[in-house]
Design an enzyme around this catalytic site. Sequence first.
Site, mmCIF file in Angstrom:
data_model
loop_
_atom_site.group_PDB
_atom_site.id
_atom_site.type_symbol
_atom_site.label_atom_id
_atom_site.label_comp_id
_atom_site.label_asym_id
_atom_site.label_seq_id
_atom_site.Cartn_x
_atom_site.Cartn_y
_atom_site.Cartn_z
ATOM 1 N N ASP A 1 -54.995 -0.044 -21.427
ATOM 2 C CA ASP A 1 -53.881 0.438 -20.609
ATOM 3 C C ASP A 1 -52.891 1.279 -21.398
ATOM 4 O OD1 ASP A 1 -54.107 -0.374 -17.983
ATOM 5 O OD2 ASP A 1 -53.442 -2.408 -18.422
HETATM 6 C C1 GLC Z 1 -48.573 -3.159 -21.216
HETATM 7 C C2 GLC Z 1 -49.348 -4.116 -22.092
HETATM 8 C C3 GLC Z 1 -50.801 -4.097 -21.795
HETATM 9 C C4 GLC Z 1 -50.982 -4.267 -20.320
HETATM 10 C C5 GLC Z 1 -50.163 -3.247 -19.530
HETATM 11 C C6 GLC Z 1 -50.286 -3.471 -18.058
HETATM 12 O O1 GLC Z 1 -48.954 -1.880 -21.483
HETATM 13 O O2 GLC Z 1 -49.186 -3.810 -23.458
HETATM 14 O O3 GLC Z 1 -51.460 -5.106 -22.510
HETATM 15 O O4 GLC Z 1 -52.313 -4.152 -20.000
HETATM 16 O O5 GLC Z 1 -48.824 -3.350 -19.878
HETATM 17 O O6 GLC Z 1 -49.683 -2.504 -17.308
HETATM 18 C C1 GLC Z 2 -54.126 -6.338 -20.453
HETATM 19 C C2 GLC Z 2 -54.476 -5.888 -19.075
HETATM 20 C C3 GLC Z 2 -55.880 -5.371 -19.007
HETATM 21 C C4 GLC Z 2 -56.101 -4.345 -20.082
HETATM 22 C C5 GLC Z 2 -55.727 -4.866 -21.438
HETATM 23 C C6 GLC Z 2 -55.800 -3.818 -22.502
HETATM 24 O O1 GLC Z 2 -54.832 -7.493 -20.772
HETATM 25 O O2 GLC Z 2 -54.324 -6.936 -18.151
HETATM 26 O O3 GLC Z 2 -56.132 -4.810 -17.752
HETATM 27 O O4 GLC Z 2 -57.448 -3.982 -20.043
HETATM 28 O O5 GLC Z 2 -54.417 -5.355 -21.416
HETATM 29 O O6 GLC Z 2 -54.820 -2.858 -22.360
#
Ligand code: GLC
Ligand code: GLC
Length: 811
Positions: A483
């Site tokens: 993300d």
């Molecule tokens: C933030 C977190 C990430 C998560 C995302 C969801 O970027 O660091 O882990 O997946 O939020 O929107």
């Molecule tokens: C968080 C989010 C997941 C994403 C991950 C890596 O765990 O929930 O959707 O893939 O972060 O960013």
Amino acid sequence: MQYGYFDDARREYVITTPRTPLPWINYLGSEAFFTLLSNTAGGYSFYKDARLRRITRYRYNASPLDGEGFRVYIRDGETVWNPGWQPVQTELDRYQCRHGLGYSVLEGAKNGVTATQELLVPNGDDCLLTRLTLRNDSSGTKRLEVFPYIEICLWDTMDDSSNFQRNFSTGEVEVCGAAVYHKTEYRERRDHFAFFWADREPDGFDTAREAFLGVYGSPARPRAVFGGGCTGSIAHGWQPVAAQQHTLLLPPGGSVRLLFGLGYIENPREEKWERPGVVNKTRAEAMMARYADPAAFDAAMDALRARWDGLLSAYQLCSGEEKLDRMVNIWNQYQCMVTFNMSRSASYFESGMGRGMGFRDSCQDLLGFVHMIPERARERILDIAATQFPDGSAYHQYQPLTKKGNLAVGSGFNDDPLWLIAGTDAYLRETGDWSILDERVDFDNDPALARPLLEHLRRSFDYTRTHLGPHGLPLIGRADWNDCLNLNCFSEHPGESFQTTGPSEGPVAESVFIGGMFVQYGRAWVDILRHLALEAEADAAQRDVDAMVQTVLSAGWDGAWFRRAYDAEGRVVGGAACEEGQIFIEPQGMCVMAGIGVETGEAAAALKSVEERLDTKYGIVLLQPAYTRYRLELGEISSYPPGYKENAGIFCHNNPWIVCAEAELGHGDRAFAVYRRTAPAYIEDISDIHRTEPYVYSQMIAGRDAPSFGEAKNSWLTGTAAWTFLSISQAILGVKPELDGLRINPCIPGKCRGFTVTRRWRGATYRIHVDNTAGAEHGVVSLTVDGAAVPGNLIPPAAPGSTVEVEAVMG
Ligand code: GLC
Ligand code: GLC
């Protein structure tokens, strides 16, 4: 250092001090009513949706930590204490918290009184039950004042914690007998209320917080408990609470039981009122009556245990390795069920306000629990698919209450569509229920756009196929699985969302990771098409997959590992020539799992590079070297200090990808070494460093670049649960459901001499004994099914109800 121990026979983790490094929680409820509960009775409840239907209030980020919960105060002469130590923090003579599957038991003792607080959410009912048992072990009679206390949330927790100009005036309650009814907004558009009750008439109550605590009082020193008792206050606005006072006389050796309930009721609109202004309580009374008999609590506990017996019996391991059996048979599967229920919405790190159900998250969660409750997996797949757009892309999140896509986050996460194929494929392999593909499912929640689920999968595949960038790799959009890799964002203003700022469909930035996914789940799509005898379409899809393999091996290959991406200017991300972020874990795991480069050597080289560059004693970090400054062209990933989260943290979720990848190459020793490094039971003795619960996975462990290397955060709600269960059950132990049979293909440490897995699959039970006297790391040389030799290693489905004895010999 440990703060408790595993009690495997009871399937519990027993915490022996309230001073755990962080609150260690459990999840009660598996259907609609949920409670998060810490080892000191902190936590909160909600109905279906942690944001929109919050029943009790909780303040994240408060000090002391974990301030609100399901508190019971006991006043014994001059001493006030809580069975769970918090919030008064009176030193207890004895303390213990047992977190079990769907229930928790706290026990505290002080000055000759033992208080046991047992909490559970019964199957099939919308309430939290608390049974409080008080026993007088002293030689004199005890007069105890007992005060249960909860703070009520005015439903929408976002509004509740911000819109004070309104909600300090809206709060309303009714008190009737032993029950406090919370009816804020019931006068207008809500048809639901919550209520707290006791199974005996209280000697006093309060419903206004300032009356119970005092205007400047705190839960650690409630005025009513330390001073003159409850006042019978009725809340008008401000902060409604439910507090009661029960006066109990206990002779020496005597004991008493009280039951407290917290229920949620919906009334049909035309039946809302008993008379003007007075809530119709018929359904609430029926609920209270269901638990009026003291035996009802025991029956609810038995039913809960029976449910878990059933759920867990779908996969049971006997390996002779205590910690492994514990993870596989109990805690990993338990966590899979919790992630299925919660997605990433409500934990002690996810406030329940921010995120609903994630499209990719929930699809991946399916991989971990589909074997336990296929019926609910089916329903979930259809719910998720209904939030897909007609072009195959998808809402990134949806709200569980409305099941509608979340507009604020929108779409453009270009890995999302392929996860729908992954989840559906897992369901088909588990159940053989091909009828799901014929189910008509909305696009964009619009019934006018409904098409069979098969068409949804087709559009998922086509979306990726038709959104390729300059190198022929899939466009990344706002982000892929990571993300925080936001290659089209370019945010310069504080507070902007990295995920929703910038053009979602940058026409240049590409993801090698999605390329790997396209191969992995594209192959699954081809198999599904062949099964349906859609040969021409299958051939065409196979050609697309083959072409992607070549693209990944050329544009996606860096020389010693797979690249991560190309940014919006076409520059390599995750290559040896990069200043920082030279190698990322995700494409190594996904591309090798997909079989890319297995025959030509790139796969082995990539995994070697992972071992050399990303391994640490606490797990494999996400990338190296960590980004040391903010990079406009990369987005959120470079916003984290080095070693945290996606910037070179140990992101536990993709460690099992490496396990699966190593197993793909037959490396049993290495696969298991990677598995055990992050498996909770194996790291219980570093709980002081790790800090989160030693019975579940956390999303992230600080990487070696971080000052707090080894410290975990974001426990419970992580795709790690599903993926580690997949990696251990299917890749290492090697019992893998396929469309046409159960594949037996273990990949284990050479020193492991064998094990037995009991697997329920499509209604039959398979007792699979693996014999590894040869000391092999992979390879089945002979397989017998009910004594008869079977060629290869695929067992065809047996008749439902039958028990099949399987003997697999490795060598
Ligand atoms: C933030 C977190 C990430 C998560 C995302 C969801 O970027 O660091 O882990 O997946 O939020 O929107
Ligand atoms: C968080 C989010 C997941 C994403 C991950 C890596 O765990 O929930 O959707 O893939 O972060 O960013």
